[in-house]
Design a protein around this motif. Structure first.
Motif, PDB file in Angstrom:
ATOM      1  N   ILE A   1      -0.686  -1.291 -12.410  1.00  0.00           N
ATOM      2  CA  ILE A   1      -0.714  -2.209 -13.558  1.00  0.00           C
ATOM      3  C   ILE A   1       0.651  -2.861 -13.818  1.00  0.00           C
ATOM      4  O   ILE A   1       0.705  -4.085 -14.015  1.00  0.00           O
ATOM      5  N   PRO A   2       1.756  -2.106 -13.780  1.00  0.00           N
ATOM      6  CA  PRO A   2       3.046  -2.795 -13.942  1.00  0.00           C
ATOM      7  C   PRO A   2       3.270  -3.878 -12.889  1.00  0.00           C
ATOM      8  O   PRO A   2       3.776  -4.962 -13.197  1.00  0.00           O
ATOM      9  N   HIS A   3       2.836  -3.607 -11.658  1.00  0.00           N
ATOM     10  CA  HIS A   3       3.020  -4.612 -10.608  1.00  0.00           C
ATOM     11  C   HIS A   3       2.174  -5.853 -10.886  1.00  0.00           C
ATOM     12  O   HIS A   3       2.598  -6.980 -10.603  1.00  0.00           O
ATOM     13  N   ALA A   4       0.966  -5.639 -11.436  1.00  0.00           N
ATOM     14  CA  ALA A   4       0.044  -6.766 -11.648  1.00  0.00           C
ATOM     15  C   ALA A   4       0.340  -7.525 -12.939  1.00  0.00           C
ATOM     16  O   ALA A   4      -0.313  -8.531 -13.228  1.00  0.00           O
TER      17      ALA A   4
ATOM     18  N   SER B   1      -5.337   9.304  -9.511  1.00  0.00           N
ATOM     19  CA  SER B   1      -5.722   7.893  -9.561  1.00  0.00           C
ATOM     20  C   SER B   1      -5.302   7.237 -10.869  1.00  0.00           C
ATOM     21  O   SER B   1      -4.870   6.086 -10.894  1.00  0.00           O
ATOM     22  N   PHE B   2      -5.431   7.979 -11.969  1.00  0.00           N
ATOM     23  CA  PHE B   2      -5.112   7.409 -13.268  1.00  0.00           C
ATOM     24  C   PHE B   2      -3.614   7.097 -13.401  1.00  0.00           C
ATOM     25  O   PHE B   2      -3.230   5.998 -13.796  1.00  0.00           O
ATOM     26  N   THR B   3      -2.772   8.091 -13.041  1.00  0.00           N
ATOM     27  CA  THR B   3      -1.322   7.869 -13.206  1.00  0.00           C
ATOM     28  C   THR B   3      -0.819   6.806 -12.239  1.00  0.00           C
ATOM     29  O   THR B   3       0.050   6.002 -12.589  1.00  0.00           O
ATOM     30  N   VAL B   4      -1.373   6.784 -11.015  1.00  0.00           N
ATOM     31  CA  VAL B   4      -0.949   5.758 -10.063  1.00  0.00           C
ATOM     32  C   VAL B   4      -1.299   4.378 -10.608  1.00  0.00           C
ATOM     33  O   VAL B   4      -0.496   3.443 -10.589  1.00  0.00           O
ATOM     34  N   MET B   5      -2.517   4.254 -11.141  1.00  0.00           N
ATOM     35  CA  MET B   5      -2.956   2.999 -11.728  1.00  0.00           C
ATOM     36  C   MET B   5      -2.014   2.579 -12.853  1.00  0.00           C
ATOM     37  O   MET B   5      -1.562   1.448 -12.924  1.00  0.00           O
TER      38      MET B   5
ATOM     39  N   MET C   1      -6.064   4.825  -4.908  1.00  0.00           N
ATOM     40  CA  MET C   1      -7.324   4.121  -4.714  1.00  0.00           C
ATOM     41  C   MET C   1      -7.180   3.027  -3.665  1.00  0.00           C
ATOM     42  O   MET C   1      -7.374   1.848  -3.928  1.00  0.00           O
ATOM     43  N   ILE C   2      -6.773   3.406  -2.476  1.00  0.00           N
ATOM     44  CA  ILE C   2      -6.777   2.476  -1.361  1.00  0.00           C
ATOM     45  C   ILE C   2      -7.520   3.172  -0.239  1.00  0.00           C
ATOM     46  O   ILE C   2      -7.680   4.396  -0.282  1.00  0.00           O
ATOM     47  N   PRO C   3      -8.004   2.421   0.750  1.00  0.00           N
ATOM     48  CA  PRO C   3      -8.857   3.057   1.769  1.00  0.00           C
ATOM     49  C   PRO C   3      -8.205   4.274   2.435  1.00  0.00           C
ATOM     50  O   PRO C   3      -8.903   5.199   2.844  1.00  0.00           O
ATOM     51  N   SER C   4      -6.869   4.295   2.533  1.00  0.00           N
ATOM     52  CA  SER C   4      -6.241   5.406   3.236  1.00  0.00           C
ATOM     53  C   SER C   4      -6.201   6.686   2.397  1.00  0.00           C
ATOM     54  O   SER C   4      -5.879   7.749   2.909  1.00  0.00           O
ATOM     55  N   ILE C   5      -6.509   6.573   1.102  1.00  0.00           N
ATOM     56  CA  ILE C   5      -6.551   7.771   0.255  1.00  0.00           C
ATOM     57  C   ILE C   5      -8.023   8.154   0.076  1.00  0.00           C
ATOM     58  O   ILE C   5      -8.801   7.333  -0.404  1.00  0.00           O
ATOM     59  N   PRO C   6      -8.420   9.347   0.468  1.00  0.00           N
ATOM     60  CA  PRO C   6      -9.829   9.716   0.330  1.00  0.00           C
ATOM     61  C   PRO C   6     -10.270   9.767  -1.136  1.00  0.00           C
ATOM     62  O   PRO C   6      -9.508  10.210  -1.998  1.00  0.00           O
ATOM     63  N   GLN C   7     -11.484   9.275  -1.368  1.00  0.00           N
ATOM     64  CA  GLN C   7     -12.050   9.285  -2.723  1.00  0.00           C
ATOM     65  C   GLN C   7     -13.411   9.965  -2.663  1.00  0.00           C
ATOM     66  O   GLN C   7     -14.066   9.926  -1.619  1.00  0.00           O
ATOM     67  N   PRO C   8     -13.865  10.581  -3.750  1.00  0.00           N
ATOM     68  CA  PRO C   8     -15.204  11.184  -3.727  1.00  0.00           C
ATOM     69  C   PRO C   8     -16.257  10.117  -3.434  1.00  0.00           C
ATOM     70  O   PRO C   8     -16.129   8.994  -3.934  1.00  0.00           O
ATOM     71  N   PRO C   9     -17.293  10.454  -2.619  1.00  0.00           N
ATOM     72  CA  PRO C   9     -18.315   9.462  -2.254  1.00  0.00           C
ATOM     73  C   PRO C   9     -18.982   8.847  -3.475  1.00  0.00           C
ATOM     74  O   PRO C   9     -19.265   7.641  -3.485  1.00  0.00           O
TER      75      PRO C   9
ATOM     76  N   ASP D   1       0.824  -1.223   0.000  1.00  0.00           N
ATOM     77  CA  ASP D   1       0.000   0.000   0.000  1.00  0.00           C
ATOM     78  C   ASP D   1       0.854   1.267   0.000  1.00  0.00           C
ATOM     79  O   ASP D   1       0.463   2.280  -0.585  1.00  0.00           O
ATOM     80  N   SER D   2       2.009   1.213   0.682  1.00  0.00           N
ATOM     81  CA  SER D   2       2.811   2.432   0.799  1.00  0.00           C
ATOM     82  C   SER D   2       3.314   2.901  -0.575  1.00  0.00           C
ATOM     83  O   SER D   2       3.542   4.095  -0.777  1.00  0.00           O
ATOM     84  N   LEU D   3       3.468   1.969  -1.517  1.00  0.00           N
ATOM     85  CA  LEU D   3       3.877   2.372  -2.876  1.00  0.00           C
ATOM     86  C   LEU D   3       2.782   3.207  -3.519  1.00  0.00           C
ATOM     87  O   LEU D   3       3.048   4.209  -4.195  1.00  0.00           O
ATOM     88  N   VAL D   4       1.524   2.795  -3.309  1.00  0.00           N
ATOM     89  CA  VAL D   4       0.399   3.541  -3.864  1.00  0.00           C
ATOM     90  C   VAL D   4       0.334   4.925  -3.201  1.00  0.00           C
ATOM     91  O   VAL D   4       0.188   5.949  -3.865  1.00  0.00           O
ATOM     92  N   GLU D   5       0.496   4.941  -1.858  1.00  0.00           N
ATOM     93  CA  GLU D   5       0.478   6.223  -1.129  1.00  0.00           C
ATOM     94  C   GLU D   5       1.592   7.135  -1.631  1.00  0.00           C
ATOM     95  O   GLU D   5       1.384   8.330  -1.853  1.00  0.00           O
ATOM     96  N   ALA D   6       2.777   6.554  -1.834  1.00  0.00           N
ATOM     97  CA  ALA D   6       3.904   7.349  -2.317  1.00  0.00           C
ATOM     98  C   ALA D   6       3.582   7.971  -3.662  1.00  0.00           C
ATOM     99  O   ALA D   6       3.913   9.138  -3.923  1.00  0.00           O
ATOM    100  N   GLY D   7       2.888   7.206  -4.520  1.00  0.00           N
ATOM    101  CA  GLY D   7       2.490   7.721  -5.820  1.00  0.00           C
ATOM    102  C   GLY D   7       1.628   8.965  -5.688  1.00  0.00           C
ATOM    103  O   GLY D   7       1.851   9.973  -6.380  1.00  0.00           O
ATOM    104  N   TYR D   8       0.655   8.903  -4.756  1.00  0.00           N
ATOM    105  CA  TYR D   8      -0.202  10.074  -4.543  1.00  0.00           C
ATOM    106  C   TYR D   8       0.584  11.230  -3.931  1.00  0.00           C
ATOM    107  O   TYR D   8       0.428  12.386  -4.330  1.00  0.00           O
ATOM    108  N   ASP D   9       1.481  10.913  -2.949  1.00  0.00           N
ATOM    109  CA  ASP D   9       2.274  11.964  -2.297  1.00  0.00           C
ATOM    110  C   ASP D   9       3.124  12.717  -3.311  1.00  0.00           C
ATOM    111  O   ASP D   9       3.383  13.905  -3.171  1.00  0.00           O
TER     112      ASP D   9
END
Lengths: 287, 286
Positions: A203-206, A194-198, B1-9, A181-189
């Motif tokens: 997707i590369p990870h999956a 959402s699109f670029t993180v995905m 898109m994980i629970p710890s990141i807020p998303q619009p309802p 999860d921290s990789l996803v969080e880092a992407g947002y930070d």
């Protein structure tokens, strides 16, 4: 280093089942099928070696059209299965936790403890002219007469995607689950949305899961017989049905063997290309 | 898109709705098959005419229930017979293969391993026809040389068992190998140090350790054999297993007795599936 003779004997005994199994039930039958596909009957009980069966495949439009159609429909079914399964797998792997995660994952597996025949039967009850969906449409006023939803390509597709779902969801959930999860969080930070993180992280990870899921789904769809036959009716034009017709109805084993060999080559080629493109090996995929 | 990141309802609601729809899609065909087993009508379709158990217990035409439908019952027997043989044989061969690949080193080991996996990537229809073709060749060759016709190799139950065995052995080998790989060989060595022969050590130490995998592989093989259609279709003779009988009836259009059989199949395979999950769960134990 010399090994005691009784251990060598043990090794030989261990070899017996696998040799019997692979030689008599897998290798020799396929070699024999290849040989039969390469002969034509010139007189009763007399055969000559020839490529005539393969020539017939390429000159008769019905045969290679069916072949191409089966391949294209299988690719479409694989892509659709992936598109439908990915958000669900992501939901199971990342959005829910603990017991509900196990529950949803097991729920995904339940339909597949049931025979494919029963699942297809369920779709027939849902989609036929007197079926549930048709009745619902009539009742809600969306149509003013009963509609036949069976016996067309869309029905085949619904059935194929349904039957393939498990083989896509399991590898996807497994690979997505291992994404930290921290990789996803880092992407947002770092300012991603959402699109670029995905696109750049998830997707590369999956990818290994996407590759092995797609390979298995494609292979099973290509070799499927029941679903196209029952949901597509007489005009389903599926290649396995051609093989069945040549073998059982027309008793033309030579042409049937040629068809079987062509399908085997296509199926193996796709598996091989898929593995090469994703940089995996068959041994690693099954573990 | 994980629970710890807020998303619009709105997004959360839409995502939840999508997943719900997906599970409806997954469950719908099974629910209708089960529900129509109890519909008081001659066809498995609407309208709903009320609840009945005739499709299980009805004893005369046209409302012949499952437990009085002798052709159906016989084909269940045939399927069970085939499935028992296939699971016993494929577990036995799978155990030998697991020991071979996990314990021994020999030339061309990797090549043999890939060959062992091959049945996984051969479509079932093709596996079926290749065995059909080869058994016919064997019959003709033996007939030409010895003048004996081996009728056992004509399409029939022996070929069905062999055809299913041909691809299920790969699966049992993989399941049993996975557990054997985790086995601590020093336990076997301890048994040898205490005076056991190699066979005794394997019988008393290794096989009990493998038991969950053996039972699990057996159940998977049994279920997959029972439900197999593609390979069986090509090899079947006059004794039809359940899937073949059901397929024939499905094409002719049948009474809801088929729903009753299907429901029975769901219940039995559900129970067996739970048992296999339960048996394999202690995999983490030493």
């Amino acid at each position: 280093m010399s090994t005691p003779p009784q251990i060598r004997l043990g090794l030989l005994l261990l070899f017996a089942p696998i040799v019997f199994w692979l030689a008599l039930l897998v290798i020799l039958p396929h070699v024999d099928m290849l040989l039969i596909s390469l002969r034509v009957r010139v007189a009763p009980r007399e055969y000559a070696t020839s490529l005539a069966n393969y020539a017939e495949f390429f000159t008769e439009p019905l045969y290679w059209n069916t072949f191409a159609r089966t391949a294209i429909m299988s690719v479409t079914a694989t892509v659709m299965t992936l598109l439908i399964a990915f958000p669900v797998s992501y939901y199971i792997a990342k959005m829910v936790r603990g017991r509900s995660k196990t529950f949803l994952f097991l729920l995904c597996l339940t339909p597949f403890w049931v025979s494919e025949l029963v699942r297809t039967f369920g779709w027939m009850i849902l989609l036929r002219e007197t079926g549930i969906v048709s009745s619902l449409l009539l009742w809600s006023g969306l149509t003013d007469a009963r509609v036949e939803l069976l016996y067309n390509d869309a029905a085949i597709m619904v059935g194929l995607v349904y039957t393939s779902m498990l083989f896509m969801v399991v590898p996807l959930v497994t690979t997505l689950d291992s994404l930290d999860d921290s990789l996803v969080e880092a992407g947002y930070d770092l300012g991603g949305n959402s699109f670029t993180v995905m696109r750049h992280i998830v997707i590369p990870h999956a990818m290994p899961g996407i590759a092995s899921g797609s390979i298995v789904v494609f292979m099973l769809t290509l070799g499927n017989y029941l679903t196209p036959k029952l949901l597509g009716g007489k005009d389903s034009l599926w290649f396995t049905d051609q093989i069945y017709t040549q073998f059982i109805t027309r008793f033309n084993w030579e042409l049937g063997s040629a068809f079987g060999f062509l399908l085997l080559v296509l199926s193996s080629a796709i598996v091989w290309i898929g593995l090469k493109l994703s940089g995996q090996t068959l041994s690693a995929t099954v573990r | 898109m994980i629970p710890s990141i807020p998303q619009p309802p709105a997004f959360r609601v839409a995502y939840g709705a999508y997943v719900t729809l997906f599970f409806l899609y997954l469950i719908a065909p099974l629910v209708v098959v089960a529900a129509f087993a109890f519909n008081d009508s001659l066809f498995p379709s609407l309208p709903w005419n009320g609840f009945t158990l005739d499709w299980f217990f009805g004893d005369r035409q046209p409302r012949l229930g499952l437990f009085h439908d002798h052709p159906l019952l016989r084909s269940i027997g045939v399927s069970a017979f085939v499935a028992v043989w296939v699971s016993v044989l494929s577990v036995a061969a799978g155990t030998c293969n697991a020991f071979l690949f996990e314990r021994e080193t020999f030339p061309f080991r990797d090549l043999l391993y890939v060959l062992m996996l091959a049945p996984l990537v051969i479509p079932g229809v093709i596996l079926g026809i290749s065995i059909l073709v080869f058994s016919n060749t064997v019959i003709n060759s033996v007939d030409a040389v010895l003048g004996v016709e081996i009728d056992a190799l004509r399409p029939g139950l022996l070929l069905v068992v062999l055809g299913q065995f041909a691809f299920l052995t790969t699966i049992t080998t993989l399941v049993i190998s996975a557990r054997l790989r985790k086995f601590d060989v020093s336990l076997e060595e301890a048994a040898s140090n205490l005076g056991a022969t190699r066979m005794t050590a394997i019988r008393t130490v290794t096989i009990p350790y493998l038991k969950p995998a053996l039972v699990g592989a057996g159940i998977v093989a049994f279920l997959m054999s029972f439900e197999n259609f593609n390979t069986t279709l090509m090899l079947v003779g006059s004794d039809a297993p359940l899937t073949i009988t059901m397929y024939d009836r499905l094409r002719e259009g049948s009474t809801p007795v088929l729903n009753a059989v299907s429901l029975l199949l769901m219940v039995v395979s559900g129970v067996l599936g739970l048992i296999s999950i339960f048996v394999q769960r202690d995999r983490t134990a030493p």
